[in-house]
Design an enzyme around this catalytic site. Structure first.
Site, mmCIF file in Angstrom:
data_model
loop_
_atom_site.group_PDB
_atom_site.id
_atom_site.type_symbol
_atom_site.label_atom_id
_atom_site.label_comp_id
_atom_site.label_asym_id
_atom_site.label_seq_id
_atom_site.Cartn_x
_atom_site.Cartn_y
_atom_site.Cartn_z
ATOM 1 N N CYS A 1 19.650 41.638 18.643
ATOM 2 C CA CYS A 1 18.254 41.284 18.873
ATOM 3 C C CYS A 1 17.960 41.426 20.357
ATOM 4 C CB CYS A 1 17.982 39.844 18.454
ATOM 5 S SG CYS A 1 18.247 39.507 16.708
ATOM 6 N N GLU B 1 8.508 34.256 17.849
ATOM 7 C CA GLU B 1 8.551 35.687 18.123
ATOM 8 C C GLU B 1 7.834 36.518 17.065
ATOM 9 O OE1 GLU B 1 12.626 36.072 20.697
ATOM 10 O OE2 GLU B 1 12.775 36.490 18.558
#
Length: 199
Positions: free
Chosen positions: A82, A133
């Site tokens: 990520c 996010e």
């Protein structure tokens, strides 16, 4: 991030480009930037990220255990990689960059696809750190079997790696979600038990 906290995301060679995350409003519009090192807290603003799942030629997925020194979700198993895109960087390019930095693995952009373009999540870890996010999800397909894939994990980011069957990962997300990062669980449940198609 990372994942996702991303506190170790920059390097001395490129940290000048890597010091900020892209802030977003509720509609996903860019509204500014914030220092990456300070953005993750109990009041984390919505920002742009990505998640990447790497599959070997047989469809097994590379999972990683986050380093024990990570600020958020230390020691938790998660998807391959990520991170946070830089300003002006595509999601695919960001995934290529971070996978190389975290795992020493070079991905071919031609064998990658954004499969969950609108994925987003908000979660709080046991220490109170919040993730918030907008996080498009990429799947990358390798041309090699897992035993021929050479990895060089960054110990500041990755504690362990493992290759698991896609169905096994999906079953784990369904039956024992506490063993995985919250974003990995949500992504696997959106994917379902069948392998995503990547050319």
């Amino acid at each position: 991030m990372s994942h996702h906290d991303g506190e170790n995301e920059g390097t001395s060679a490129d940290s000048g480009y890597d010091d900020f995350v892209i802030l977003l409003d509720d509609d996903g519009n860019h509204i500014g930037t914030a220092p990456r090192a300070t953005v993750h807290s109990q009041h984390t603003p919505r920002h742009l990220a990505f998640s990447c799942h790497v599959l070997d030629v047989g469809g097994r997925v590379l999972v990683t255990r986050r380093a024990l020194t990570k600020v958020a979700w230390p020691g938790v198993w998660t998807n391959t990689c990520c991170g946070h895109p830089r300003v002006g960087e595509t999601i695919i390019d960001a995934a290529v960059r971070r996978t190389h930095q975290e795992l020493g693995l070079d991905l071919d952009p031609r064998r990658m696809r954004v499969v969950l373009p609108d994925f987003s999540y908000r979660a709080t870890d046991s220490g109170g750190i919040v993730e918030d996010e907008f996080c498009p999800v990429v799947v990358a397909r390798l041309s090699l079997p897992e035993e021929l894939v050479e990895l060089n994990p960054d110990p500041d980011e990755v504690e362990e790696v493992a290759w698991v069957g896609w169905q096994d990962m999906y079953d784990l997300a369904r039956s024992m979600p506490a063993l995985l990062s919250p974003w990995a669980v949500e992504q696997m449940l959106e994917f379902g038990p069948d392998l995503p198609v990547v050319r």
